[in-house]
Scaffold this active site. Structure first.
Site, PDB file in Angstrom:
ATOM      1  N   ASN A  84      -1.854 -10.758   8.332  1.00  0.00           N
ATOM      2  CA  ASN A  84      -2.791  -9.672   8.533  1.00  0.00           C
ATOM      3  C   ASN A  84      -4.171 -10.117   8.042  1.00  0.00           C
ATOM      4  OD1 ASN A  84      -3.375  -6.640   8.893  1.00  0.00           O
ATOM      5  ND2 ASN A  84      -4.162  -7.058   6.845  1.00  0.00           N
ATOM      6  N   GLU A  85      -5.120 -10.120   8.940  1.00  0.00           N
ATOM      7  CA  GLU A  85      -6.524 -10.375   8.591  1.00  0.00           C
ATOM      8  C   GLU A  85      -6.738 -11.580   7.672  1.00  0.00           C
ATOM      9  OE1 GLU A  85      -8.303  -6.770   7.120  1.00  0.00           O
ATOM     10  OE2 GLU A  85      -8.217  -5.813   9.086  1.00  0.00           O
ATOM     11  N   GLN A  94       0.808  -1.227   0.000  1.00  0.00           N
ATOM     12  CA  GLN A  94       0.000   0.000   0.000  1.00  0.00           C
ATOM     13  C   GLN A  94       0.841   1.278   0.000  1.00  0.00           C
ATOM     14  OE1 GLN A  94      -2.553  -1.879   3.292  1.00  0.00           O
ATOM     15  NE2 GLN A  94      -3.978  -0.442   2.357  1.00  0.00           N
ATOM     16  N   HIS A 150       0.869  -9.395   4.424  1.00  0.00           N
ATOM     17  CA  HIS A 150      -0.266  -8.462   4.474  1.00  0.00           C
ATOM     18  C   HIS A 150      -0.918  -8.442   3.092  1.00  0.00           C
ATOM     19  CE1 HIS A 150      -2.036  -4.677   6.493  1.00  0.00           C
ATOM     20  NE2 HIS A 150      -2.694  -4.842   5.370  1.00  0.00           N
TER      21      HIS A 150
HETATM   22  C1  BGC Z   1      -6.330  -3.779   6.131  1.00  0.00           C
HETATM   23  C2  BGC Z   1      -5.616  -2.579   5.539  1.00  0.00           C
HETATM   24  C3  BGC Z   1      -6.648  -1.611   4.976  1.00  0.00           C
HETATM   25  C4  BGC Z   1      -7.497  -1.131   6.127  1.00  0.00           C
HETATM   26  C5  BGC Z   1      -8.516  -0.064   5.777  1.00  0.00           C
HETATM   27  C6  BGC Z   1      -7.589  -3.450   6.862  1.00  0.00           C
HETATM   28  O1  BGC Z   1      -8.572  -4.342   6.442  1.00  0.00           O
HETATM   29  O2  BGC Z   1      -5.448  -4.520   6.911  1.00  0.00           O
HETATM   30  O3  BGC Z   1      -4.733  -3.044   4.574  1.00  0.00           O
HETATM   31  O4  BGC Z   1      -6.062  -0.563   4.292  1.00  0.00           O
HETATM   32  O5  BGC Z   1      -8.197  -2.223   6.662  1.00  0.00           O
HETATM   33  O6  BGC Z   1      -9.532  -0.537   4.971  1.00  0.00           O
END
Ligand code: BGC
Length: 466
Positions: A211-212, A73, A167
Site C-alpha cells: 500500500n502506497e 488502523q 499496509h
Molecule cells: C492510507 C490510509 C490512510 C488514508 C487516509 C492513505 O494514505 O493508505 O492508511 O488512512 O490514506 O489518510
C-alpha cells in the site's frame, strides 16, 4: 485521560496546527506561505463541476464497489508491529496510540456482514505481517487461520476480497534489522508473501504487495525547501522522531516504513514488489497482483511548475513497474498545485479535517494519468474524505464516482471503486480525530453506527449505476 479519549478539541492548538500541517504535507500540499511569487502564479481555480443530478451511467458488469480498511488502523493490539512500539515511546509523532482500535480483529464477522448489508460487493483489507510472522522465521498458523476466516466471511456474503500484504506496518524484528533499508528485506518480504499465499491465496481475488510504497516520496517532495516552522519540515520531524526511537530502544538500525528515509528504502521496496509478486504467483499464478500508489492530482502553478519533475520522482519508478502488473491501485484524496514545490490550497478553498482541499474531481484526473502511464486496468483502491459532516461525504462520493463514470465513458478500464474507509479508524500520526468512515465507531463500546453515506454508496452498488 484514557487512551482513545483525545480528540481534536483536546489537542493543544500548537500541536493541532502541527498535525494539520503534517496532514497537508502528507497529501503533497505545501504549507509554506513564504512563496508569494509562486502563489501569485498559481493556477486559477477552475470552477468545480458540481454533482450533476441528471448524470446517468451504468457501470460494467462485475464492477467492484467496496470499502477498505488496514489491519493496524482497525484491528487493535497490533503489539508485535514496529508502530505499536513507536506509539508507546515518548517524543514520537503519535498524539495517541492505536490501542484497541475498532477491535476489528474480533468483530470482523459483524463488520463484513454490515458492509455486505449496505449492498457493497467488495472488501479491501490488509493482512498483518507482524501477526503472521511475529518472530523472524516463525509463522503463526493460528493467525493465518484468522485471516482465512475473514476471507471465508467475505465469500459467504459474495464479497470480492482484495488483500493487501503490507499496509505501512511491519514486524518489530524487521524494523529492528533496518526495515526496508536492509538489503535482505526483499527476500524476507518474499518469504512472507509465499507463506501467506500458501495459506490464503486460494481465497483471495486480488493481491496487493504494498500500500502506497511511494508515500515517503510524496512527503519528501512536499517538504523540499519547506519553511514549516519550528522543528523544520515534516520530513525533518519524522527523522528526528526516528532518531529518538533509535536511542530509546537502543536499536541503531531501527527503521519503520512511515518514518524511514524514502530515498534509502525505495530501491529495496521496488525489488521487494517484484520478488513478492513472483512468490505470490509461484503459489497461485492466476491471482492478479499489483500495488497501490498515493497519488495527488498534480496541477501546475501558472505556466511554470515542476509537475513533470514531481511525477517522475514520486510515481515514476512505481508506474513503470506497474506496467508489468495485473492492475494499478489508485489512491487519491485531493489535488496539489505544484510550483517549485507543492503550494497551499488556493485561498478560500474548502478544507477537509486533514487540511486537504475538498476536490473530488482529483480522482478522475489521477485515474486518467495512471491508466495512460501503465496501460493496465485501474482499481480505485482508496478514495474518501475526512469530515464530521456526512452530507459532505455523500457529495464527495457522488462527484468522485461521476468522475469514474466519465473515465469509463472515455474507454478507460476501471475495475472498481473502493472507498476509504469502512469505518472511522486510527489515522496514523493524526490519531482518531479525522473521520473517514462510512460507519461511526464508539470506541468505548465498539458500537457501530452506519452513516447515511454508507447507504448512499451501497445504493449505487446495488444499481451498479449512478
Ligand atoms: C492510507 C490510509 C490512510 C488514508 C487516509 C492513505 O494514505 O493508505 O492508511 O488512512 O490514506 O489518510
Amino acid at each position: 485521560m484514557e487512551f482513545g479519549e483525545m480528540n481534536s478539541g483536546d489537542a493543544p492548538s500548537g500541536r493541532r496546527e502541527f498535525f494539520k500541517k503534517g496532514a497537508q504535507l502528507a497529501a503533497g500540499l505545501a504549507v509554506s506561505s513564504s512563496l508569494p511569487e509562486l502563489l501569485s502564479g498559481a493556477t486559477q481555480e477552475p470552477p468545480h463541476p458540481q454533482a450533476s443530478t441528471d448524470f446517468h451511467r451504468e457501470f460494467p458488469k462485475g464492477f467492484c464497489w467496496g470499502a477498505a480498511t488496514a489491519a493496524h488502523q482497525v484491528e487493535g493490539n497490533n503489539v508485535n508491529s514496529d508502530l505499536w512500539l513507536v506509539e508507546h515511546l515518548g517524543q514520537t509523532m503519535f498524539p495517541e496510540p492505536s490501542g484497541d482500535a475498532c477491535d476489528h480483529y474480533h468483530l470482523y464477522e459483524q463488520d463484513i456482514d454490515m458492509l455486505a448489508g449496505f449492498g457493497l460487493n467488495a472488501y479491501r483489507f490488509s493482512i498483518e505481517w507482524a501477526r503472521i510472522e511475529p518472530e523472524k522465521g516463525y509463522f503463526s498458523r493460528a493467525e493465518l487461520q484468522h485471516y482465512r476466516r475473514m476471507l471465508e466471511a467475505c465469500h459467504k456474503r459474495n464479497l470480492t476480497p482484495l488483500v493487501t500484504y503490507s499496509h505501512f506496518t511491519n514486524p518489530r524484528w524487521f524494523a529492528m534489522d533496518g526495515g526496508w533499508e536492509n538489503a535482505d528485506s526483499p527476500a524476507l518480504f518474499a518469504n512472507y508473501c509465499e507463506k501467506a499465499t500458501r495459506a490464503l491465496g486460494d481465497l483471495a481475488a486480488y493481491a496487493t504487495t504494498f500500500n502506497e510504497p511511494n508515500i515517503g516520496q510524496l512527503l519528501h517532495w512536499a517538504s523540499i525547501g519547506g519553511d514549516e516552522g519550528p522543528g523544520g519540515s515534516l520530513a525533518e520531524k519524522l527523522d528526528a522522531a526516528h532518531d529518538a526511537v533509535r536511542q530509546q530502544v537502543d536499536a541503531p538500525h531501527f527503521s519503520a516504513f512511515l518514518f524511514a528515509d524514502a530515498a534509502k528504502t525505495r530501491h529495496n521496496m521496488l525489488i521487494a514488489h517484484e520478488k513478492g509478486k513472483a512468490a505470490i504467483k509461484s503459489v497461485r499464478s492466476n491471482l492478479p497482483v499489483g500495488l497501490t500508489l498515493a497519488m495527488a492530482d498534480d496541477q501546475p502553478a501558472g505556466t511554470g511548475g515542476n509537475v513533470e519533475k514531481k511525477r517522475a520522482d514520486v510515481y515514476g519508478p512505481w508506474l513503470k513497474l506497474a506496467r508489468k502488473d495485473d492492475y494499478i491501485g489508485v489512491q487519491t484524496y485531493t489535488r496539489s498545485i505544484v510550483g517549485a514545490k507543492d503550494l497551499p490550497p488556493p485561498a478560500g478553498a474548502e478544507l477537509t479535517q486533514m487540511g486537504y482541499e475538498f476536490y473530488p474531481e482529483s480522482l478522475e484526473h489521477t485515474i486518467r494519468y495512471a491508466s495512460k502511464e501503465t496501460g493496465v486496468p485501474v482499481i480505485v483502491t482508496e478514495n474518501g474524505v475526512a469530515t464530521p459532516d456526512d452530507k459532505k461525504r455523500i457529495e464527495f462520493i457522488q462527484r468522485a464516482v461521476q468522475g469514474v463514470g466519465r473515465c469509463l465513458a472515455e474507454g478507460i478500464d476501471v475495475r472498481g471503486y473502493i472507498h476509504w474507509s469502512l469505518m472511522d479508524n486510527f489515522e496514523w500520526i493524526f490519531g482518531y480525530m479525522p473521520k473517514f468512515g462510512l460507519v461511526a465507531v464508539d470506541r468505548e463500546t465498539q458500537k457501530r453506527t452506519p452513516k447515511p453515506s454508507a447507504t448512499f454508496l451501497g445504493d449505487i452498488a446495488k444499481k451498479n449505476a449512478i
